[in-house]
Design an enzyme around this catalytic site. Structure first.
Site, PDB file in Angstrom:
ATOM      1  N   GLU A  89       4.290   2.039  -4.951  1.00 11.35           N
ATOM      2  CA  GLU A  89       5.428   2.886  -5.339  1.00 11.35           C
ATOM      3  C   GLU A  89       6.715   2.471  -4.623  1.00 11.35           C
ATOM      4  O   GLU A  89       7.785   2.407  -5.240  1.00 11.35           O
ATOM      5  CB  GLU A  89       5.108   4.362  -5.037  1.00 11.35           C
ATOM      6  N   VAL A 112       0.805  -1.226   0.000  1.00 12.36           N
ATOM      7  CA  VAL A 112       0.000   0.000   0.000  1.00 12.36           C
ATOM      8  C   VAL A 112       0.841   1.280   0.000  1.00 12.36           C
ATOM      9  O   VAL A 112       0.309   2.364  -0.263  1.00 12.36           O
ATOM     10  CB  VAL A 112      -0.963  -0.006   1.209  1.00 12.36           C
ATOM     11  N   TYR A 113       2.151   1.183   0.270  1.00 14.21           N
ATOM     12  CA  TYR A 113       3.001   2.384   0.284  1.00 14.21           C
ATOM     13  C   TYR A 113       3.233   2.893  -1.133  1.00 14.21           C
ATOM     14  O   TYR A 113       3.690   2.138  -1.979  1.00 14.21           O
ATOM     15  CB  TYR A 113       4.362   2.092   0.922  1.00 14.21           C
ATOM     16  N   SER A 114       2.927   4.124  -1.512  1.00 12.11           N
ATOM     17  CA  SER A 114       2.402   5.213  -0.713  1.00 12.11           C
ATOM     18  C   SER A 114       1.074   5.696  -1.319  1.00 12.11           C
ATOM     19  O   SER A 114       0.991   6.786  -1.866  1.00 12.11           O
ATOM     20  CB  SER A 114       3.406   6.356  -0.655  1.00 12.11           C
ATOM     21  N   LYS A 148       4.114  -6.271   3.211  1.00 17.84           N
ATOM     22  CA  LYS A 148       2.844  -6.551   3.886  1.00 17.84           C
ATOM     23  C   LYS A 148       1.696  -6.618   2.892  1.00 17.84           C
ATOM     24  O   LYS A 148       1.775  -6.070   1.786  1.00 17.84           O
ATOM     25  CB  LYS A 148       2.538  -5.468   4.927  1.00 17.84           C
TER      26      LYS A 148
END
Length: 309
Positions: A54, A42-44, A77
């Site tokens: 990303e 999920v980053y970012s 994750k």
């Protein structure tokens, strides 16, 4: 799995640190022995114009360019909302998500694959069964949990033991001088009972514990300023003042002291902290060498107690 005492946070890659600067940081970190890196699919996604992935993509590009993948302990994750219904810990979604992460990371295995948050709508047996298959296939080496309660973590570990499933070897909780209550009153019991590693995230409270946020005006100027607003109060400023005093006593600085305090806490294996400058990276590398006096630890414990003013 043996890891260094500090884990390098990858949440800034592609957000507040561009690809070229990330590459330089990773080269420097690895040269200093800081080879444990934590990221997430999920980053970012929270940043304007970003879709998620990303950070993993930049890491994958660095692996491809440097050829250093085997020298890195890579943690990522799964589970947070990636849009279009892509979230949670159901078996079929974990299967899709890990393939997406492996593609972005340009690798064929993940050292530590973590459930980013508990998914109460999915049976723990289903989630752990999916992780077990990934380990059997060699795509994942170990699994960990993040943002679980103590009771759910204990339940998951018991299910693994009873059913011969892969078990969580680590916990990634929100824990630092400003965020103590949940870990110390709930999670620590399970951690010690089941002997799992703890890699706390936001080890520096989104930068607050470095001492750079001493007013609302300071926070308003920074990309992560919105995360520290809740600390701009009497207790928060008292903690920063104590960090300043302990740093002076130990000829150090607040960031190193805050990390050294975490490393001295029961159950903690490797705090996660990110860096956006060479100076910040130097602090992460040096922090494990700082041994706080018992008096300094007591001072920090007292001023940061959850019920402190």
């Amino acid at each position: 799995m043996e890891v260094p005492p500090i884990c390098l946070g990858g949440n800034v890659y592609g957000w507040t640190l561009n690809e070229a600067d990330t590459f330089r940081q990773l080269d420097s970190a690895l040269a200093a022995g800081l080879n444990f890196i934590d990221t997430a699919d999920v980053y970012s996604r929270w940043a304007a114009g970003h879709m998620g992935g990303e950070s993993e993509t930049i890491l994958g590009n660095w692996f491809a360019k440097s050829g250093k993948r085997k020298e890195i302990i890579l943690a990522t994750k799964v589970g947070m909302d990636m849009g279009d219904g892509k979230q949670g810990l159901k078996a079929d979604y974990i299967r899709r998500a890990v393939e997406d992460s492996l593609r972005r990371l340009q690798t064929d295995y993940i050292d530590l694959y973590q459930a980013h948050k508990d998914d109460s709508s999915t049976p723990l047996e289903e989630t752990l069964g999916a992780f077990t298959k990934l380990i059997e296939e060699g795509k994942v080496r170990h699994i960990g949990a993040s943002n679980y309660t103590g009771s759910r973590l204990a339940e998951a570990l018991e299910i693994s033991q009873k059913n011969g499933l892969a078990k969580y070897v680590s916990l990634q909780p929100h824990y630092n001088l400003m965020e103590r209550k949940e870990f110390e009153s709930d999670l620590l019991t399970a951690v010690e009972k089941y002997n799992i590693g703890v890699i706390p995230y936001f080890a520096l409270a989104a930068g607050f514990l470095t001492g750079k946020y001493r007013s609302k005006q300071d926070a308003e100027k920074a990309a992560r300023g919105g995360m520290v607003g809740k600390y701009l109060n009497e207790r928060g400023f008292a903690v920063v003042e104590a960090l300043d005093a302990v740093a002076k006593e130990h000829q150090s600085n607040p960031a190193r002291v805050a990390l050294a305090w975490l490393l001295a806490q029961p159950g903690v294996t490797a705090p996660i902290a990110s860096a956006t400058s060479e100076k910040q990276l130097e602090d992460l590398i040096a922090a494990p060498e700082l041994k706080l006096s018992p008096e300094a630890i007591k001072k920090l414990n007292d001023v940061s107690a959850p019920d402190a003013a």
